[in-house]
Design an enzyme around this catalytic site. Structure first.
Site, PDB file in Angstrom:
ATOM      1  N   THR A   1      15.328  -4.455 -28.658  1.00  0.00           N
ATOM      2  CA  THR A   1      16.513  -4.960 -27.966  1.00  0.00           C
ATOM      3  C   THR A   1      17.689  -3.988 -28.078  1.00  0.00           C
ATOM      4  O   THR A   1      18.834  -4.379 -27.856  1.00  0.00           O
ATOM      5  CB  THR A   1      16.925  -6.326 -28.550  1.00  0.00           C
ATOM      6  OG1 THR A   1      17.138  -6.184 -29.969  1.00  0.00           O
ATOM      7  CG2 THR A   1      15.853  -7.372 -28.297  1.00  0.00           C
TER       8      THR A   1
ATOM      9  N   GLY B   1      20.486  -1.676 -27.198  1.00  0.00           N
ATOM     10  CA  GLY B   1      21.246  -1.437 -25.973  1.00  0.00           C
ATOM     11  C   GLY B   1      21.403  -2.631 -25.057  1.00  0.00           C
ATOM     12  O   GLY B   1      21.866  -2.474 -23.922  1.00  0.00           O
ATOM     13  N   THR B   2      21.046  -3.830 -25.514  1.00  0.00           N
ATOM     14  CA  THR B   2      21.136  -4.987 -24.612  1.00  0.00           C
ATOM     15  C   THR B   2      22.578  -5.292 -24.216  1.00  0.00           C
ATOM     16  O   THR B   2      22.851  -5.636 -23.065  1.00  0.00           O
ATOM     17  CB  THR B   2      20.509  -6.241 -25.245  1.00  0.00           C
ATOM     18  OG1 THR B   2      21.051  -6.432 -26.560  1.00  0.00           O
ATOM     19  CG2 THR B   2      19.002  -6.107 -25.348  1.00  0.00           C
ATOM     20  N   GLY B   3      23.515  -5.171 -25.158  1.00  0.00           N
ATOM     21  CA  GLY B   3      24.912  -5.438 -24.825  1.00  0.00           C
ATOM     22  C   GLY B   3      25.457  -4.435 -23.823  1.00  0.00           C
ATOM     23  O   GLY B   3      26.125  -4.809 -22.853  1.00  0.00           O
ATOM     24  N   CYS B   4      25.189  -3.149 -24.061  1.00  0.00           N
ATOM     25  CA  CYS B   4      25.601  -2.109 -23.118  1.00  0.00           C
ATOM     26  C   CYS B   4      24.986  -2.353 -21.743  1.00  0.00           C
ATOM     27  O   CYS B   4      25.653  -2.244 -20.708  1.00  0.00           O
ATOM     28  CB  CYS B   4      25.154  -0.735 -23.619  1.00  0.00           C
ATOM     29  SG  CYS B   4      25.764  -0.264 -25.245  1.00  0.00           S
TER      30      CYS B   4
ATOM     31  N   LYS C   1      28.643 -14.230 -25.485  1.00  0.00           N
ATOM     32  CA  LYS C   1      27.209 -14.024 -25.655  1.00  0.00           C
ATOM     33  C   LYS C   1      26.741 -14.702 -26.939  1.00  0.00           C
ATOM     34  O   LYS C   1      27.265 -14.417 -28.019  1.00  0.00           O
ATOM     35  CB  LYS C   1      26.899 -12.530 -25.684  1.00  0.00           C
ATOM     36  CG  LYS C   1      27.296 -11.818 -24.402  1.00  0.00           C
ATOM     37  CD  LYS C   1      26.950 -10.345 -24.421  1.00  0.00           C
ATOM     38  CE  LYS C   1      27.701  -9.589 -25.488  1.00  0.00           C
ATOM     39  NZ  LYS C   1      27.497  -8.124 -25.397  1.00  0.00           N
TER      40      LYS C   1
END
Length: 273
Positions: A215, A217-220, A183
């Site tokens: 943004t 929590g975008t990775g989760c 990412k």
């Protein structure tokens, strides 16, 4: 008479991760994502966090034996099509999760290498990085590191270009990963390039950076979307494409939620609300 639609099984997705009391990341974000993408969600909680849009104030890891008990409860009764791992807190929990995955052998395993919260709070004991790399990397179907996480796993400098991202993705394959979604949001600039690296191919997923601070929590959310969609898609490339398309819309609509006074969550239910 039972129709084909009735016979089709709904995807069952399990998240093994920490709880976010503010609702924007962790278990809460994962379950919202599963629901939004047509999957039945289940959970194994590895840690409790006192957390909101302004940061993490406390972390309480769950005892490793209770993590095992949760895994046994789910796997022994409910079909699990895909598993997502997020915050794992420490080496003991990592070992417990790895043992459960080896015991039950779910088809798809997504490892989100969560180490540091967006506000800077450590979510993985630094001493546990080796355990994550040695025990979980070989079990995962795909891992989804951001650039600082990839650097920590490889014990090297953070990538500063897409060429370096791709090289680090290949290094993670060599370290035991079956597939890597690198990412690139930390590169900065107007684009957020992600690269899917597999032994067979390297696929670029470019996306324009969206002008919002919300943004959290975008990775989760991205790793949960991969988990929900992979049993419903033909391969990882198609899964990543559809997961990212959905997430970009969730980020674009994040300002509509107005949750909290800090970095708010993405809009998981943008299609309906």
């Amino acid at each position: 008479m039972m129709t084909a639609a009735h016979q089709r099984q709904i995807c069952h997705a399990l998240t093994i991760a920490g709880s976010d009391s503010g609702g924007g990341a962790g278990i809460q974000a994962d379950l919202k994502t599963f629901s939004a993408l047509g999957a039945y969600g289940m959970s194994v909680i590895t840690a409790l966090t006192a957390q909101n849009t302004q940061g993490v104030s406390a972390v309480h890891p769950v005892p490793a034996e209770f993590v095992t008990a949760q895994c046994d409860a789910v796997f022994s009764d409910i079909r699990v099509d895909a598993v997502k791992m997020g915050m794992l807190a420490n080496a003991e929990i990592i070992t417990a999760v790895a043992e459960s995955l080896r015991k039950y052998q779910p088809e798809y395993i997504v490892l989100d290498t969560v180490m540091i919260a967006k506000g800077g709070h450590t979510l993985l004991d630094p001493a546990a990085v080796n355990a994550l790399r040695d025990q979980l990397l070989p079990l995962a179907s795909i891992i989804t590191p951001n650039l600082p996480e990839a650097a920590a796993l490889l014990d090297c400098a953070e990538a500063k270009s897409e060429d370096e991202m791709r090289a680090q993705g290949r290094a993670l394959l060599a370290a035991g990963a079956k597939a890597v979604l690198m990412k690139g949001g930390h590169l900065g600039g107007e684009q957020c390039p992600d690269w899917l690296i597999t032994p067979e191919t390297e696929v670029n997923f470019p996306a324009a950076r969206i002008a919002t601070r919300h943004t959290h929590g975008t990775g989760c959310t991205l790793s949960a979307a991969l988990t929900a969609l992979r049993p419903q898609r033909a391969d990882w490339a198609e899964t990543v494409r559809d997961a990212k398309d959905w997430l970009l819309k969730a980020i674009a609509d994040a300002d509509r939620l107005q949750v909290g006074h800090g970095i708010g969550p993405v809009h998981h239910f943008h299609r309906w609300w």
